[in-house]
Design an enzyme around this catalytic site. Structure first.
Site, PDB file in Angstrom:
ATOM      1  CD  GLU A  99     -12.600  -9.391  -9.733  1.00 48.59           C
ATOM      2  OE1 GLU A  99     -13.629 -10.043  -9.993  1.00 48.59           O
ATOM      3  OE2 GLU A  99     -11.783  -9.015 -10.601  1.00 48.59           O
ATOM      4  CD  GLU A 119      -8.368 -10.130 -12.034  1.00 50.94           C
ATOM      5  OE1 GLU A 119      -9.263  -9.960 -12.905  1.00 50.94           O
ATOM      6  OE2 GLU A 119      -8.446 -10.982 -11.145  1.00 50.94           O
TER       7      GLU A 119
END
Length: 367
Positions: free
Chosen positions: A185, A308
């Site tokens: 991320e 995810e």
């Protein structure tokens, strides 16, 4: 270690079955099905519980997930990293895909201090300068020092990289091909490594880590996963992102940036093998996010995965977004965001551990 349970009997990995490389498999045709996964977000103190969530999925759906995801983590789990590596080796030897993530302390802390670290929260008091937490901020001048050879911070980080490399060397010695997802991320500014676009930003740290593992440790049997999150369009802007306001007037604070410009965080097609996108935003699996990922993956020649998620992709998503090769729910919270029927439908319709081919380690020749 616990014995086989429903869905955990392993595969016929006899040498008579043709072998396939992990990256080759991810990039291949899966007959319209997505590869299933589960992230283990529990500590590793008890080796017998190291796949408890996988076994729970198998008990409830009859399918043992195809990919096992682990995490280096920080804090009290640090002493048990060897147990985590043991489980990754066991999973690989039983025929599964394996992945390791990288929630670790900021680079100014030593290997010994990592055990004192923690996750923290993304509240400003926790995330602003210095704390030994994953949610933390590294001032701009310290970031430049981190990436510059010969500095004290760079040297400390190299010692830290050596600690991770020692664990990964065990996988290499065991013939394990691992998906490695460091600095995930990248476009999220609440992690100490995130929110820094451009070649001198998080992408540069990613490249440094890969170069260190390959040049200093000779580790090549790694599938490198670059990861981005589906953040709101105003993320990283003072006038729209409430959390970014913490950097206003902060000495060494990061400047505004466009978190939706995923390519500004791209480490380069020569530095990563798989593109992954984490889906947590309310927008969900929107067509524009899918096309955004697909354009980058096709241009760079990479497979793409859902890295995810809390909410598993349903039949409509899987039908209209066929380029996703794999989807990984985020640990125990999966059960809070999906009904039993939705979980059963996803896992029974996906590729489970019993459906996988025999994997072979690729090494430099296979890359």
């Amino acid at each position: 270690m616990t014995g086989p349970v429903s869905g955990d009997a392993g595969l016929d990995t006899s040498e008579t079955a043709p072998g396939v490389g992990v990256l080759e498999y991810l990039a291949g045709d899966h007959g319209g099905r997505i590869i299933s996964a589960m992230h283990h977000d529990h500590p590793y103190e008890d080796p017998a519980e190291a796949d408890d969530l996988h076994r729970r999925v198998a008990a409830e759906t009859g399918v043992y997930p195809a990919l096992y995801s682990a995490d280096f983590l920080t804090g009290r789990t640090v002493p048990f990293r060897a147990n985590m590596i043991d489980e990754v080796i066991r999973q690989w030897r039983n025929g599964r895909l394996v992945q390791i993530m990288f929630h670790v302390s900021p680079p100014q802390y030593t290997v010994e201090q990592e055990v004192e670290g923690g996750w923290g929260t993304d509240a400003a008091a926790d995330a602003l300068p210095g704390p030994n937490r994953v949610y933390s901020h590294l001032p701009e001048d310290r970031w430049a020092e981190l990436l510059r050879d010969g500095t004290e911070l760079n040297a400390n980080w190299r010692r830290r990289m050596d600690e991770y490399a020692g664990h990964l060397k065990r996988l290499d010695d065991a013939g394990v091909t691992v998906l490695l997802r460091p600095f995930h991320e990248m476009n999220q500014h609440v992690f100490w490594w995130g929110g820094r676009p451009g070649p001198g930003g998080t992408a540069g740290l990613f490249r440094m880590f890969r170069r260190h593992l390959e040049e200093e440790w000779g580790l090549h049997d790694i599938v490198w996963v670059w990861n981005i999150q589906d953040l709101p369009d105003d993320y990283g802007h003072l006038d729209g992102d409430e959390k970014f306001a913490r950097y206003r007037g902060l000495a060494g604070g990061i400047p505004e940036y466009d978190a939706n410009d995923w390519d500004s965080f791209n480490p380069g097609a020569d530095a990563y093998d798989v593109l992954s996108v984490d889906f947590y935003d309310d927008e969900g699996y929107s067509p524009r996010r899918y096309e955004q990922a697909r354009r980058i993956a096709e241009r760079d020649g990479k497979p793409m995965i859902i890295g995810e998620t809390f909410v598993l992709p349903g039949p409509d998503v899987l039908r209209t977004q066929p380029a996703w090769a794999l989807a990984m729910p985020w640990g125990e919270r999966t059960w809070l965001h999906n009904t039993p029927d939705a979980m059963a439908a996803f896992y029974r319709g996906s590729i489970g551990a019993a459906d996988l081919p025999r994997f072979v380690a690729s090494g430099p020749a296979g890359r």
